[in-house]
Design an enzyme around this catalytic site. Structure first.
Site, PDB file in Angstrom:
ATOM      1  N   HIS A 144     -10.627 -55.515 -60.378  1.00 39.23           N
ATOM      2  CA  HIS A 144      -9.813 -54.669 -59.511  1.00 39.23           C
ATOM      3  C   HIS A 144      -8.343 -54.988 -59.730  1.00 39.23           C
ATOM      4  O   HIS A 144      -7.951 -56.152 -59.741  1.00 39.23           O
ATOM      5  CB  HIS A 144     -10.152 -54.896 -58.034  1.00 39.23           C
ATOM      6  CG  HIS A 144      -9.339 -54.021 -57.135  1.00 39.23           C
ATOM      7  ND1 HIS A 144      -9.705 -52.727 -56.824  1.00 39.23           N
ATOM      8  CD2 HIS A 144      -8.150 -54.222 -56.520  1.00 39.23           C
ATOM      9  CE1 HIS A 144      -8.778 -52.183 -56.062  1.00 39.23           C
ATOM     10  NE2 HIS A 144      -7.831 -53.068 -55.854  1.00 39.23           N
TER      11      HIS A 144
ATOM     12  N   ARG B 104      -3.090 -45.774 -42.720  1.00 45.05           N
ATOM     13  CA  ARG B 104      -2.042 -46.714 -43.145  1.00 45.05           C
ATOM     14  C   ARG B 104      -1.043 -46.035 -44.066  1.00 45.05           C
ATOM     15  O   ARG B 104       0.161 -46.280 -44.009  1.00 45.05           O
ATOM     16  CB  ARG B 104      -2.674 -47.919 -43.861  1.00 45.05           C
ATOM     17  CG  ARG B 104      -3.402 -48.859 -42.920  1.00 45.05           C
ATOM     18  CD  ARG B 104      -4.267 -49.839 -43.686  1.00 45.05           C
ATOM     19  NE  ARG B 104      -3.502 -50.602 -44.642  1.00 45.05           N
ATOM     20  CZ  ARG B 104      -3.976 -51.083 -45.791  1.00 45.05           C
ATOM     21  NH1 ARG B 104      -5.248 -50.885 -46.122  1.00 45.05           N
ATOM     22  NH2 ARG B 104      -3.227 -51.759 -46.605  1.00 45.05           N
TER      23      ARG B 104
ATOM     24  N   ASP C  61     -12.885 -48.439 -43.932  1.00 44.02           N
ATOM     25  CA  ASP C  61     -11.707 -48.633 -44.781  1.00 44.02           C
ATOM     26  C   ASP C  61     -11.136 -47.296 -45.232  1.00 44.02           C
ATOM     27  O   ASP C  61      -9.917 -47.105 -45.277  1.00 44.02           O
ATOM     28  CB  ASP C  61     -12.041 -49.483 -46.011  1.00 44.02           C
ATOM     29  CG  ASP C  61     -10.824 -49.558 -46.926  1.00 44.02           C
ATOM     30  OD1 ASP C  61      -9.822 -50.156 -46.512  1.00 44.02           O
ATOM     31  OD2 ASP C  61     -10.854 -48.973 -48.028  1.00 44.02           O
TER      32      ASP C  61
ATOM     33  N   SER D 117      -9.163 -54.588 -47.196  1.00 43.34           N
ATOM     34  CA  SER D 117      -9.482 -53.258 -47.707  1.00 43.34           C
ATOM     35  C   SER D 117     -10.115 -53.364 -49.100  1.00 43.34           C
ATOM     36  O   SER D 117     -11.186 -52.794 -49.370  1.00 43.34           O
ATOM     37  CB  SER D 117      -8.185 -52.430 -47.765  1.00 43.34           C
ATOM     38  OG  SER D 117      -8.346 -51.269 -48.528  1.00 43.34           O
TER      39      SER D 117
ATOM     40  N   LYS E 133     -14.620 -53.235 -50.066  1.00 41.66           N
ATOM     41  CA  LYS E 133     -15.228 -52.291 -51.012  1.00 41.66           C
ATOM     42  C   LYS E 133     -15.908 -53.026 -52.163  1.00 41.66           C
ATOM     43  O   LYS E 133     -17.003 -52.658 -52.595  1.00 41.66           O
ATOM     44  CB  LYS E 133     -14.168 -51.323 -51.536  1.00 41.66           C
ATOM     45  CG  LYS E 133     -13.744 -50.309 -50.484  1.00 41.66           C
ATOM     46  CD  LYS E 133     -12.588 -49.448 -50.936  1.00 41.66           C
ATOM     47  CE  LYS E 133     -11.297 -50.196 -50.980  1.00 41.66           C
ATOM     48  NZ  LYS E 133     -10.075 -49.422 -50.923  1.00 41.66           N
TER      49      LYS E 133
HETATM   50  N1  URA Z   1      -5.884 -50.772 -52.595  1.00 38.45           N
HETATM   51  C1  URA Z   1      -6.835 -50.726 -51.635  1.00 38.45           C
HETATM   52  O1  URA Z   1      -7.991 -50.412 -51.890  1.00 38.45           O
HETATM   53  N2  URA Z   1      -6.467 -51.002 -50.370  1.00 38.45           N
HETATM   54  C2  URA Z   1      -5.217 -51.361 -50.031  1.00 38.45           C
HETATM   55  O2  URA Z   1      -4.965 -51.627 -48.885  1.00 38.45           O
HETATM   56  C3  URA Z   1      -4.231 -51.416 -51.049  1.00 38.45           C
HETATM   57  C4  URA Z   1      -4.592 -51.119 -52.335  1.00 38.45           C
END
Ligand code: URA
Length: 430
Positions: free
Chosen positions: A86, A174, A167, A189, A193
């Site tokens: 990621h 957000r 999320d 967040s 995931k």
């Molecule tokens: N990527 C995400 O999945 N969440 C965030 O809060 C920031 C970047």
């Protein structure tokens, strides 16, 4: 007495600098997912968290509650280890495109759930959607088939609606309430995931610099440490690299332009920084997955990653041989003086690409596949007065003026070359 779990009392606890109890966190995220806590209440809580922070216990519980808001995927039973990567997002960051098929070609299974771009950073799914026919929505059964197929072994797709739905809703709030830049909220967040996705191992590419969410190494290190702890505690072998994002990665920023550059890397060429980061992340992913004695540079050079790329794109409905979309209008920006390009700012280039139509201002906005910025020189390169520095691509020529404004002050040349800054700044593991 007011119900301790009413949204107002949860907001007030955090507003006043208090710690949220496990019970408050579980309740507020569950009630938000069910629609009982209103968007404006969750937005107020997000702002209180941004201003007051959360401790490690609160972050871990918040992450667990976001995972519990939906389904967890399960890839156990595959014969190969699963590993994912990621990136926290940057300009020209197309690394997932060559990396996923490369790591699959080295023997791992790569379930890569990716996102769309917002603001100045591009999204992996937007890039891949410039390939004619390619689909981001892949059912779990098909994901499993692709991962199990030794000729594919990787899938890059969108997360289903039932993966951490809390999320999804919170991120959308957000984004429009100035509360993205909170370390606890970003960490929970991303990790909710990734843990819900069911990967066995994870490598995080935490970007630092002008074009990243985290502008300083200290903040990036804090974010990386929290995420590594969250992953490790959840049983996911997790490591993070801190990598520089003061200047764009590679020579392109924009969807189809970045796909073309990724294919160059898969074919054994491509810009040196993209190749360096792809290989560094591949080595980390293989180590986390327990795959030893395979050199990804060798696999890349032998064309194996390209074979997996072609198979992966085809399995998702895309035509790997199709011509990529091109913007209808271009404009060249020339070097004003001879010397060395000593600064090329990621944020300026990212904003220019966005204004040309490569990105969106709000979720759901259309994007232009062919729009973006092509960079003809990188930091440290010699330049001659009048030579092209950038080619701007767009379908909407009115966008040239705002893109040029974004680039004003984003590059600088000097009489002597600067030493190129290191790309990989640190490694965080537990
Ligand atoms: N990527 C995400 O999945 N969440 C965030 O809060 C920031 C970047």
């Amino acid at each position: 007495m007011a119900n301790l779990n009413s949204a107002v009392s949860v907001i007030a606890t955090k507003r006043d600098g208090g710690e949220l109890s496990d019970d408050q966190i579980d309740w507020v995220l569950d009630a938000f997912t069910r629609g009982e806590v209103a968007d404006e209440q969750m937005s107020a809580l997000a702002m209180a968290i941004l201003l007051r922070g959360m401790n490690r216990r609160e972050i871990a519980r918040w992450t667990a509650a976001m995972i519990a808001s939906g389904q967890r995927m399960d890839f156990t039973g595959l014969t190969r280890p699963t590993v994912d990567k990621h990136s926290t997002g940057g300009v020209g960051d197309k690394i997932t495109l060559p990396l996923a098929p490369l790591v699959a070609a080295c023997g791992a299974a790569v379930p890569q759930l990716s996102g769309r771009g917002l603001g100045h950073t591009g999204g992996t799914l937007d890039k891949l959607e410039s390939i004619p026919g390619w689909r981001a929505d892949i059912p779990v059964v098909q994901m499993r088939k692709m991962l199990a197929d030794p000729g594919i072994g990787a899938v890059i797709c969108a997360a289903g609606a039932d993966l951490a739905p809390a999320d999804k809703r919170l991120y959308a709030l957000r984004d429009v309430t100035g509360t993205v830049e909170s370390v606890p909220l970003i960490a929970s967040s991303i990790m909710s995931k990734k843990i819900a996705e069911g990967t066995g191992a994870l490598v995080l590419d935490v970007k630092v610099g002008t074009g990243a969410f985290m502008k300083t190494p200290e903040l990036a290190r804090e974010l990386a440490t929290i995420m590594v702890d969250l992953g490790t505690d959840a049983g996911v072998a997790t490591v993070a690299l801190l990598t520089a994002m003061d200047t764009p990665l590679g020579r392109t920023a924009g969807n189809a332009l970045e796909v073309a550059e990724s294919v160059e890397v898969l074919a054994g060429g491509g810009p040196a920084d993209v190749v360096e980061l792809t290989l560094a992340l591949a080595r980390e992913m293989l180590a986390q997955a327990g795959i030893r004695d395979i050199d990804p540079a060798d696999v890349l050079a032998r064309g194996k990653a390209m074979d997996h790329w072609r198979a992966m794109i085809t399995a998702q409905g895309g035509d790997p041989d199709a011509e990529l979309p091109r913007a209808t209008a271009t404009e060249i920006v020339s070097a004003p003086a001879s010397g060395y390009l000593n600064r090329l700012d990621a944020m300026g280039v990212g904003l220019a690409a966005w204004r040309l139509g490569a990105g969106r201002a709000r979720q759901g906005d259309p994007i232009q596949c062919g729009a973006g910025v092509e960079m003809h020189a990188k930091e440290g390169d010699p330049v001659t007065a009048g030579q092209p520095l950038f080619t701007l691509h767009t379908d909407t020529p009115d966008a040239f003026a705002p893109a040029l404004t974004a680039l004003t002050g984003a590059y600088e040349s000097g009489a002597t070359p600067i030493a190129p800054a290191p790309l990989i700044l640190d490694r965080i593991a537990r």
